[in-house]
Design a protein around this motif. Sequence first.
Motif, PDB file in Angstrom:
ATOM      1  N   VAL A 353      35.768  14.641  -0.544  1.00 23.73           N
ATOM      2  CA  VAL A 353      34.500  15.366  -0.495  1.00 23.73           C
ATOM      3  C   VAL A 353      34.076  15.719  -1.922  1.00 23.73           C
ATOM      4  N   GLY A 354      32.820  15.458  -2.217  1.00 17.87           N
ATOM      5  CA  GLY A 354      32.320  15.694  -3.563  1.00 17.87           C
ATOM      6  C   GLY A 354      32.295  14.454  -4.424  1.00 17.87           C
ATOM      7  N   GLY A 355      32.963  13.384  -3.947  1.00 22.74           N
ATOM      8  CA  GLY A 355      32.950  12.122  -4.690  1.00 22.74           C
ATOM      9  C   GLY A 355      33.808  12.164  -5.935  1.00 22.74           C
ATOM     10  N   GLN A 356      33.511  11.256  -6.840  1.00 22.30           N
ATOM     11  CA  GLN A 356      34.329  11.115  -8.036  1.00 22.30           C
ATOM     12  C   GLN A 356      34.188  12.324  -8.959  1.00 22.30           C
ATOM     13  N   ARG A 357      35.317  12.709  -9.530  1.00 21.50           N
ATOM     14  CA  ARG A 357      35.319  13.802 -10.493  1.00 21.50           C
ATOM     15  C   ARG A 357      34.919  13.292 -11.868  1.00 21.50           C
ATOM     16  N   ALA A 358      34.318  14.146 -12.656  1.00 28.87           N
ATOM     17  CA  ALA A 358      33.877  13.784 -14.006  1.00 28.87           C
ATOM     18  C   ALA A 358      34.824  14.396 -15.034  1.00 28.87           C
ATOM     19  N   PHE A 359      35.282  13.568 -15.964  1.00 29.41           N
ATOM     20  CA  PHE A 359      36.113  14.054 -17.060  1.00 29.41           C
ATOM     21  C   PHE A 359      35.249  14.846 -18.042  1.00 29.41           C
ATOM     22  N   GLU A 360      35.813  15.899 -18.569  1.00 33.56           N
ATOM     23  CA  GLU A 360      35.167  16.679 -19.618  1.00 33.56           C
ATOM     24  C   GLU A 360      36.112  16.736 -20.811  1.00 33.56           C
ATOM     25  N   GLY A 361      35.686  16.107 -21.911  1.00 30.44           N
ATOM     26  CA  GLY A 361      36.565  16.029 -23.065  1.00 30.44           C
ATOM     27  C   GLY A 361      37.849  15.297 -22.762  1.00 30.44           C
ATOM     28  N   GLY A 362      37.763  14.311 -21.858  1.00 30.30           N
ATOM     29  CA  GLY A 362      38.946  13.529 -21.496  1.00 30.30           C
ATOM     30  C   GLY A 362      39.913  14.251 -20.593  1.00 30.30           C
ATOM     31  N   ALA A 363      39.516  15.386 -20.039  1.00 28.38           N
ATOM     32  CA  ALA A 363      40.439  16.194 -19.240  1.00 28.38           C
ATOM     33  C   ALA A 363      39.819  16.559 -17.900  1.00 28.38           C
ATOM     34  N   LEU A 364      40.680  16.956 -16.964  1.00 28.94           N
ATOM     35  CA  LEU A 364      40.263  17.459 -15.661  1.00 28.94           C
ATOM     36  C   LEU A 364      40.965  18.775 -15.396  1.00 28.94           C
ATOM     37  N   SER A 365      40.276  19.691 -14.750  1.00 28.25           N
ATOM     38  CA  SER A 365      40.904  20.940 -14.341  1.00 28.25           C
ATOM     39  C   SER A 365      41.816  20.673 -13.145  1.00 28.25           C
ATOM     40  N   VAL A 366      42.882  21.444 -13.049  1.00 25.41           N
ATOM     41  CA  VAL A 366      43.835  21.303 -11.946  1.00 25.41           C
ATOM     42  C   VAL A 366      43.271  22.019 -10.724  1.00 25.41           C
ATOM     43  N   PRO A 367      43.267  21.373  -9.547  1.00 26.16           N
ATOM     44  CA  PRO A 367      42.741  22.048  -8.357  1.00 26.16           C
ATOM     45  C   PRO A 367      43.463  23.368  -8.101  1.00 26.16           C
ATOM     46  N   SER A 368      42.699  24.383  -7.749  1.00 27.27           N
ATOM     47  CA  SER A 368      43.277  25.712  -7.529  1.00 27.27           C
ATOM     48  C   SER A 368      43.294  26.113  -6.064  1.00 27.27           C
ATOM     49  N   GLY A 369      42.701  25.282  -5.201  1.00 25.81           N
ATOM     50  CA  GLY A 369      42.680  25.604  -3.781  1.00 25.81           C
ATOM     51  C   GLY A 369      44.021  25.347  -3.128  1.00 25.81           C
ATOM     52  N   PRO A 370      44.158  25.701  -1.846  1.00 23.33           N
ATOM     53  CA  PRO A 370      45.426  25.512  -1.141  1.00 23.33           C
ATOM     54  C   PRO A 370      45.823  24.035  -1.073  1.00 23.33           C
ATOM     55  N   GLY A 371      47.105  23.771  -1.154  1.00 22.85           N
ATOM     56  CA  GLY A 371      47.617  22.408  -1.077  1.00 22.85           C
ATOM     57  C   GLY A 371      47.164  21.584  -2.256  1.00 22.85           C
ATOM     58  N   LEU A 372      46.789  20.340  -1.989  1.00 19.23           N
ATOM     59  CA  LEU A 372      46.294  19.465  -3.054  1.00 19.23           C
ATOM     60  C   LEU A 372      44.921  19.895  -3.549  1.00 19.23           C
ATOM     61  N   GLY A 373      44.205  20.644  -2.732  1.00 21.25           N
ATOM     62  CA  GLY A 373      42.901  21.139  -3.156  1.00 21.25           C
ATOM     63  C   GLY A 373      41.771  20.151  -2.976  1.00 21.25           C
ATOM     64  N   VAL A 374      41.978  19.115  -2.146  1.00 20.87           N
ATOM     65  CA  VAL A 374      40.910  18.155  -1.865  1.00 20.87           C
ATOM     66  C   VAL A 374      40.806  17.953  -0.359  1.00 20.87           C
ATOM     67  N   GLU A 375      39.626  17.504   0.076  1.00 20.17           N
ATOM     68  CA  GLU A 375      39.382  17.183   1.479  1.00 20.17           C
ATOM     69  C   GLU A 375      38.897  15.747   1.583  1.00 20.17           C
ATOM     70  N   LEU A 376      39.228  15.095   2.687  1.00 17.94           N
ATOM     71  CA  LEU A 376      38.768  13.728   2.906  1.00 17.94           C
ATOM     72  C   LEU A 376      37.297  13.700   3.285  1.00 17.94           C
ATOM     73  N   ASP A 377      36.596  12.735   2.719  1.00 12.03           N
ATOM     74  CA  ASP A 377      35.267  12.363   3.178  1.00 12.03           C
ATOM     75  C   ASP A 377      35.482  11.251   4.207  1.00 12.03           C
ATOM     76  N   HIS A 378      35.439  11.604   5.469  1.00  7.08           N
ATOM     77  CA  HIS A 378      35.827  10.648   6.514  1.00  7.08           C
ATOM     78  C   HIS A 378      34.857   9.467   6.600  1.00  7.08           C
ATOM     79  N   ASP A 379      33.608   9.679   6.277  1.00 11.28           N
ATOM     80  CA  ASP A 379      32.671   8.558   6.252  1.00 11.28           C
ATOM     81  C   ASP A 379      33.049   7.564   5.140  1.00 11.28           C
ATOM     82  N   ALA A 380      33.454   8.087   3.985  1.00 11.06           N
ATOM     83  CA  ALA A 380      33.858   7.220   2.883  1.00 11.06           C
ATOM     84  C   ALA A 380      35.115   6.440   3.238  1.00 11.06           C
ATOM     85  N   VAL A 381      36.056   7.112   3.901  1.00 12.29           N
ATOM     86  CA  VAL A 381      37.274   6.413   4.340  1.00 12.29           C
ATOM     87  C   VAL A 381      36.916   5.301   5.315  1.00 12.29           C
ATOM     88  N   ALA A 382      36.038   5.584   6.255  1.00 10.76           N
ATOM     89  CA  ALA A 382      35.630   4.568   7.232  1.00 10.76           C
ATOM     90  C   ALA A 382      34.950   3.389   6.546  1.00 10.76           C
TER      91      ALA A 382
END
Length: 416
Positions: A353-382
């Motif tokens: 969900v949210g699609g591709q993440r954008a690098f900022e200065g060659g870096a990404l912030s670490v997800p802070s939500g529960p677990g891995l911090g990401v959700e599946l976009d089921h339409d994209a998976v399909a």
Amino acid sequence: MRVTNVRVTPVAVPDVPLANTKGVHQSVFLRSVIEMETDIGLVGLGETYGAARTLAALRRAVPRLDGLDPWNLRDLRRRLEAVLPDAGGVNAPTALADHKAVDVVYSALEMACLDLQGKQIGRPVHDLLGGAVRDRVSFGGYLFFKFAKQDLTLGPDILGEVMTPDALVDEARWMVADHGFRSLKLKGGVLEPDLEIETMLKLREAFPDHPLRIDPMGAWTVPTALRVIDRLSGVLEYLEDPCRGMDAMAELSAQTDMPLATNLVVVEFEEVIEAARRDAVQIVLSDPHYWRGPTGCIHLGEICRASGMKVAMHSNSHLGVSLAAMLHVAAATPNLNYDCDTHYPWTTRDIVVGGQRAFEGGALSVPSGPGLGVELDHDAVADLHALYNRAMVADRDDTNEMLKYLPDFVRKVPRW
């Protein structure tokens, strides 16, 4: 909390013809998306390789997971060792290293279990791995020589042909301008060594402050590697897998002060001990997809620390669930000494969900939500599962794919 069902969905993702010493990437790369369902309604996510051997091993393992407690990782390992005692490796015959099927399957399912654990207690995975030492993770721009894509039916090309030192420098400029990468790595072993030396020197001229690396994937003999090292003294941050095999790497290491890294020679914990004893490499690349999952990567970091070796992070072509797992592992590895590898800028699709993440200065912030911090976009998976069925690519074969571009190509390692 108990596992009630595990769903494995193979997907195909448009790829571009990135070259390496054994061939070239196919029109799509393959991934397996894992959804681990539980009796309390939580679903844990995982992602791993999608080629035939991995998919077959996952499908053998899934029926044995009913009733698993996702907190009991030793029980997960016990169940997998019982069902996959003779599963062998997962990589295609043209690969230069192999990974045990039981380790790859365990890694993928542990990823999903850790996601469930974090979701149940409301904590991110990096807390389960001992705690984060950084909240942002730096990546390096992963550069490839590449062909112009011949068939755009399954997805677009990126940049067109890049088969000269000057074109490669232009590719690097694109990487840095679009993503802000502050270090650069070249997948070598494609052009003759003198041309790749020229490429690295031109990269140094264009990017005087960027740490530089090259990975020829075992394409060079020891004498060739020594010649390259001599020409690139003071240019390289480290040299990754210049030669094939522990013996050749140890022979080379004894004759140079250049730091040597690997993700081909050291892929099992026993090999870490041998490499340290022989001083064959000084840097080991971790990867949560085959080093027995995120927890295995943390163990690898500790073993390397104790043996005086450093740690970097390897990448295969991947999507957003894997990226999240990489970020959590990187956050919780104190002795991660270098910018991480990632193929992510070469990917035009994602499944979160949210699609591709954008690098900022060659870096990404670490997800802070529960677990891995990401959700599946089921339409994209399909959509990507439908592409998997349409593409009719069930296994990775870089060598055979290369024949579409160079009909007289013969796989040879070492090549020079």
